[in-house]
Motif scaffolding. Structure first.
Motif, mmCIF file in Angstrom:
data_model
loop_
_atom_site.group_PDB
_atom_site.id
_atom_site.type_symbol
_atom_site.label_atom_id
_atom_site.label_comp_id
_atom_site.label_asym_id
_atom_site.label_seq_id
_atom_site.Cartn_x
_atom_site.Cartn_y
_atom_site.Cartn_z
ATOM 1 N N ALA A 569 1.776 -13.756 6.707
ATOM 2 C CA ALA A 569 3.199 -13.740 7.036
ATOM 3 C C ALA A 569 4.021 -13.349 5.820
ATOM 4 N N THR A 570 3.540 -13.730 4.641
ATOM 5 C CA THR A 570 4.159 -13.307 3.387
ATOM 6 C C THR A 570 3.041 -12.833 2.468
ATOM 7 N N GLY A 571 2.965 -11.550 2.267
ATOM 8 C CA GLY A 571 1.892 -10.987 1.455
ATOM 9 C C GLY A 571 1.743 -9.502 1.732
ATOM 10 N N SER A 572 0.605 -8.938 1.355
ATOM 11 C CA SER A 572 0.442 -7.495 1.454
ATOM 12 C C SER A 572 -0.928 -7.110 1.981
ATOM 13 N N VAL A 573 -0.997 -5.906 2.528
ATOM 14 C CA VAL A 573 -2.231 -5.266 2.971
ATOM 15 C C VAL A 573 -2.325 -3.934 2.223
ATOM 16 N N ILE A 574 -3.461 -3.691 1.563
ATOM 17 C CA ILE A 574 -3.614 -2.501 0.719
ATOM 18 C C ILE A 574 -4.923 -1.793 1.068
ATOM 19 N N ALA A 575 -4.884 -0.477 1.097
ATOM 20 C CA ALA A 575 -6.099 0.315 1.301
ATOM 21 C C ALA A 575 -5.995 1.613 0.524
ATOM 22 N N ARG A 576 -7.135 2.177 0.209
ATOM 23 C CA ARG A 576 -7.199 3.492 -0.445
ATOM 24 C C ARG A 576 -7.843 4.475 0.519
ATOM 25 N N LEU A 577 -7.062 5.440 0.948
ATOM 26 C CA LEU A 577 -7.535 6.485 1.845
ATOM 27 C C LEU A 577 -8.099 7.619 0.995
ATOM 28 N N VAL A 578 -9.428 7.789 1.060
ATOM 29 C CA VAL A 578 -10.087 8.791 0.226
ATOM 30 C C VAL A 578 -9.851 10.196 0.756
ATOM 31 N N GLY A 579 -10.005 10.367 2.054
ATOM 32 C CA GLY A 579 -9.854 11.697 2.617
ATOM 33 C C GLY A 579 -9.849 11.664 4.124
ATOM 34 N N GLN A 580 -9.440 12.772 4.701
ATOM 35 C CA GLN A 580 -9.348 12.890 6.146
ATOM 36 C C GLN A 580 -9.616 14.338 6.520
ATOM 37 N N VAL A 646 3.853 -4.526 2.819
ATOM 38 C CA VAL A 646 4.231 -5.858 2.357
ATOM 39 C C VAL A 646 5.055 -6.538 3.444
ATOM 40 N N ARG A 647 4.585 -7.710 3.897
ATOM 41 C CA ARG A 647 5.306 -8.482 4.916
ATOM 42 C C ARG A 647 6.013 -9.667 4.271
ATOM 43 N N ASP A 648 7.213 -9.910 4.718
ATOM 44 C CA ASP A 648 7.962 -11.103 4.339
ATOM 45 C C ASP A 648 8.666 -11.594 5.586
ATOM 46 N N GLY A 649 7.930 -12.370 6.377
ATOM 47 C CA GLY A 649 8.440 -12.758 7.687
ATOM 48 C C GLY A 649 8.502 -11.544 8.591
ATOM 49 N N SER A 650 9.683 -11.250 9.097
ATOM 50 C CA SER A 650 9.833 -10.096 9.989
ATOM 51 C C SER A 650 10.143 -8.807 9.231
ATOM 52 N N ALA A 651 10.349 -8.882 7.916
ATOM 53 C CA ALA A 651 10.611 -7.681 7.116
ATOM 54 C C ALA A 651 9.294 -7.056 6.676
ATOM 55 N N CYS A 652 9.212 -5.755 6.817
ATOM 56 C CA CYS A 652 8.002 -5.025 6.433
ATOM 57 C C CYS A 652 8.407 -3.842 5.555
ATOM 58 N N THR A 653 7.801 -3.744 4.366
ATOM 59 C CA THR A 653 8.109 -2.672 3.419
ATOM 60 C C THR A 653 6.839 -1.896 3.114
ATOM 61 N N ALA A 654 6.969 -0.580 3.088
ATOM 62 C CA ALA A 654 5.818 0.300 2.868
ATOM 63 C C ALA A 654 5.908 0.962 1.500
ATOM 64 N N TYR A 655 4.734 1.087 0.849
ATOM 65 C CA TYR A 655 4.643 1.732 -0.451
ATOM 66 C C TYR A 655 3.448 2.687 -0.444
ATOM 67 N N ALA A 656 3.525 3.704 -1.295
ATOM 68 C CA ALA A 656 2.400 4.633 -1.479
ATOM 69 C C ALA A 656 2.238 4.915 -2.965
ATOM 70 N N SER A 657 1.017 5.278 -3.354
ATOM 71 C CA SER A 657 0.726 5.516 -4.763
ATOM 72 C C SER A 657 -0.423 6.499 -4.888
ATOM 73 N N THR A 658 -0.410 7.265 -5.975
ATOM 74 C CA THR A 658 -1.523 8.157 -6.256
ATOM 75 C C THR A 658 -2.624 7.477 -7.049
ATOM 76 N N ASP A 659 -2.298 6.359 -7.717
ATOM 77 C CA ASP A 659 -3.285 5.727 -8.587
ATOM 78 C C ASP A 659 -3.441 4.227 -8.389
ATOM 79 N N GLY A 660 -2.678 3.625 -7.473
ATOM 80 C CA GLY A 660 -2.793 2.196 -7.219
ATOM 81 C C GLY A 660 -2.060 1.325 -8.221
ATOM 82 N N SER A 661 -1.321 1.951 -9.160
ATOM 83 C CA SER A 661 -0.577 1.153 -10.131
ATOM 84 C C SER A 661 0.919 1.429 -10.078
ATOM 85 N N ALA A 662 1.315 2.686 -10.000
ATOM 86 C CA ALA A 662 2.728 3.048 -9.892
ATOM 87 C C ALA A 662 3.031 3.315 -8.419
ATOM 88 N N TRP A 663 3.803 2.419 -7.799
ATOM 89 C CA TRP A 663 4.054 2.482 -6.351
ATOM 90 C C TRP A 663 5.441 3.048 -6.067
#
Length: 707
Positions: A569-580, A646-663
């Motif tokens: 409910a408060t936290g994040s989900v992260i994945a690295r998409l290698v290719g498609q 990133v979820r914070d209750g009903s708020a959802c924020t999306a981030y993307a990164s090329t290296d997993g450090s600078a979002w």
């Protein structure tokens, strides 16, 4: 090739120039004389924009070509109407990402700060810093106060790191934690020079978007001048290679912010420190969309050669590459003009000091008006990484007149882009060719494989090669059954005796270990709303084969690997998409959260994906009906891509990164139907409404949730 340039302006203000002339240096430096310095990295400025930021620091990684014991930088404020002040500058060896092993202070005329007038440049004092050839440096620049504009080279193909607005001076930081924003353009930095090494001078590559590296792999230094620098680094006396490519550049005409090759010749070629040779690789824009005739291109080439020769530079002409299939620009008449230009380049009557046959290196033998498939990036004009390497291989190192005592024999691996299945053998062939003028002896080759891989061979190559001779060795290469999916480097090293000395050459190919469907293991589950979905898991890697007409709006057709109740409910989900791969340009792959991924109508539904056509796409369900009806995102598509929700209750924020450090934040949305911990998963959809029956394959190598 006609890429969009940021808003730009050019001019110089005489009063400002006069006020700061004391701290500015001309292109030909005074310190120790021009010959003491050799350019080892360069780029051509050609645009400017207003960043709308204040008190920021930028960190610019660059891959140098030649090495030395001292280093300095060159900065240009070339396409602006206002001065720029740099309050603090450093240079150092790169550690990783935005981190620097040890930043060294840079000064300008003995001062820490320098103000550069509009249209002018500044050269730093030298710093004692051992710089190995083909190593990475990082230049950091701090801008005090309001940064009103940035003069830039826009297609850097390199992650450049910025502090956030108001971030302050971090030029002296060793760590990179302060650099939380990224870009891919080179701001203000136009050159890095070295002295004190075994360098015979520099080679300048004057070109367009092909030279600039368009369609080559970002952050990998796989432009053809990079490959050429790699070849030259094996010579006893090496040479710097300076990339002066600009997307859309022409010989016969320029545009506002992109001067013609003739107009920028002095700035980008003739004034380069230590320049000895220029490789002229232009003309395809003139002939295709530029409206020029073959005769006009030839006249422009002659003028460039005349001016370069007058300054003592050798000139190597490069043939114009095929481009049939690139949009609607190709015609029979334009092809005749291309052939006319190429005939001149191959036999210029002394206009050129030599030529590189780039056309022959990449054309399809069955249809010379097109790229061979192995070298085509897919747009039928720009080469892929292998095509870039083919260009570099087409350059005669001795003909450059700069490097000395270069290896005569060259080894190359084929196939260029092998695909291998875990536990299955595939053939890899090494070909050694003697490009020198005398025989080489004691030729041997050996493969370099990832740990756990095996190779067997029944072939024995020839031990002696006369000039122009080749020999091959073929291996059956087998990855282990648990080999990680994705890119794996296969290398080859060749040794041979040349003029009494043992010399070496090497090559590598990017093999792809492809998954095969095997299912997933507990606690992971799968769910699909489109037929024919398949899955695989290899330790922490996952693959999804998915069909589906769409994953947004009126359709929700996808396949997913998920963990029930794992989305906090408060936290994040992260994945690295290698290719498609597979399906059309709108096919999507990424991460998803929902109260119940098997039934999105139960609410809390949000998805963050990457697609080739639309880049990053953040979609949410605003009314709890199970349909994704809001959208944010865009930009260029890239892989690998780090995705984070990133979820914070009903708020959802999306981030993307090329290296997993600078979002980079993609967007934020309210998902009122989200309740408590939900499901978190990896999703893929072929979006095949316009491509019926097609599937997409998405590969991930990281998936985690945090509270």
């Amino acid at each position: 090739m006609l890429g969009h340039l940021r808003r730009h302006r050019r001019a110089a203000t005489a009063a400002v120039v006069a006020a700061i002339l004391a701290v500015l240096l001309p292109a030909a430096p005074a310190e120790a004389g021009q010959r003491a310095w050799t350019g080892t990295w360069a780029t051509a400025q050609h645009a400017s924009y207003d960043p709308g930021t204040s008190e920021v620091t930028v960190r610019i990684p660059v891959r140098v070509s030649a090495g030395g014991s001292r280093v300095r930088i060159r900065l240009t404020n070339g396409f602006t109407t206002e001065p720029v002040t740099i309050g603090h500058a450093t240079v150092g060896r790169r550690d990783s990402n935005a981190s620097v092993a040890k930043p060294y202070q840079l000064r300008f005329g003995g001062r820490d700060e320098v103000t550069i007038a509009a249209g002018e440049q500044a050269v730093s004092d030298s710093v004692r810093l051992p710089v190995p050839a083909r190593s990475d440096l990082v230049v950091s620049l701090y801008f005090p106060g309001r940064l009103t504009h940035i003069s830039q080279h826009w297609m850097g193909l390199q992650t450049v790191y910025w502090t956030p607005d108001g971030g302050g001076d971090h030029a002296g930081d060793a760590g990179g934690d302060a650099f939380t924003r990224t870009d891919s353009t080179f701001p203000f930095l136009t050159g890095v020079d070295v002295r004190g090494g075994d360098v015979g001078g520099s080679v300048v590559a004057l070109g367009d978007s092909i030279t600039d590296g368009a369609a080559s792999t970002a952050n990998a230094d796989r432009r053809w001048p990079d490959y050429l620098a790699g070849r030259l680094s094996a010579c006893s006396t090496t040479a710097g290679v300076l990339n002066e490519g600009i997307s859309g550049n022409r010989i016969t005409a320029g545009t506002d912010g992109n001067p013609s090759a003739l107009d920028r010749l002095e700035r980008d070629v003739l004034s380069q420190p230590g320049a000895r040779t220029v490789i002229l690789f232009e003309g395809v824009n003139d002939l295709s969309w530029g409206g020029a005739t073959g005769a006009q291109v030839i006249d422009g080439m002659k003028e460039i050669a005349r001016r370069a020769h007058a300054r003592g530079l050798r000139v190597i002409g490069a043939t114009v590459v095929p481009y049939r299939g690139w949009g609607d620009w190709w015609t029979e008449a334009k092809e005749a003009d291309r052939q006319r230009v190429n005939t001149f380049v191959r036999d210029s009557g002394g206009v050129f000091d030599g030529y590189a046959d780039f056309d022959r290196a990449v054309r399809d033998p069955a249809d010379p008006t097109r790229y061979a498939a192995a070298f085509d990036s897919g747009d039928h004009l720009h080469p892929n990484d292998i095509g870039m390497k083919a260009f570099a291989d087409a350059v005669d190192l001795a003909g450059l007149g700069v490097a000395r005592d270069c290896p005569a024999a060259r080894v190359r691996l084929t196939p260029y882009l092998p695909s291998l299945r875990p536990g299955h053998g595939s053939e890899i062939t090494a070909t050694v060719t003697n490009t020198g003028r005398s025989a080489v002896r004691e030729v041997s080759t050996r493969l370099a494989l990832p740990e756990g891989w095996t190779a067997t061979s029944d072939s024995i190559g020839r031990r002696t090669l006369g000039p122009g001779d080749s020999t091959t060795v073929t291996w059956t290469v087998t990855p282990p059954t648990d080999a990680p999916w994705g890119a794996a480097r296969i290398g080859v090293a060749s040794s041979f005796r040349q003029s009494g000395r043992v010399r070496h050459d090497s090559d590598s190919v990017d093999a792809t270990v492809v998954p095969v469907p095997t299912g997933v293991r507990a606690p992971y589950l799968t769910t699909a709303t489109a037929e024919g979905a398949q899955y695989a898991q290899n330790r922490g890697q996952f693959a999804i084969w998915a069909a589906g007409q769409d994953l947004a709006g009126w359709k929700d057709e996808k396949a997913a690997v998920y963990l029930p109740g794992a989305a906090p409910a408060t936290g994040s989900v992260i994945a690295r998409l290698v290719g498609q791969t597979g399906s059309g340009p709108s096919a999507k792959a990424g991460i998803a959260v929902a109260n119940d991924l098997t039934d999105p109508a139960k609410g809390g539904y949000a998805v963050l994906t990457m697609s080739r056509q639309y880049g990053v796409e953040f979609m949410t369900d605003s009314d709890g009906d199970g349909k994704l009806d809001t959208w944010a995102g865009g930009g260029a598509s890239y892989h690998p891509a780090w995705l984070k929700l990133v979820r914070d209750g009903s708020a959802c924020t999306a981030y993307a990164s090329t290296d997993g450090s600078a979002w980079q934040q993609v967007g934020t949305a309210n998902v009122p139907s989200a309740s408590g911990d939900g499901d978190a998963g990896l999703v893929a959809s072929a979006v095949n409404l316009a491509h019926p029956g097609q599937t997409t394959t998405a590969v991930f190598d990281s998936f985690s949730t945090t509270h």
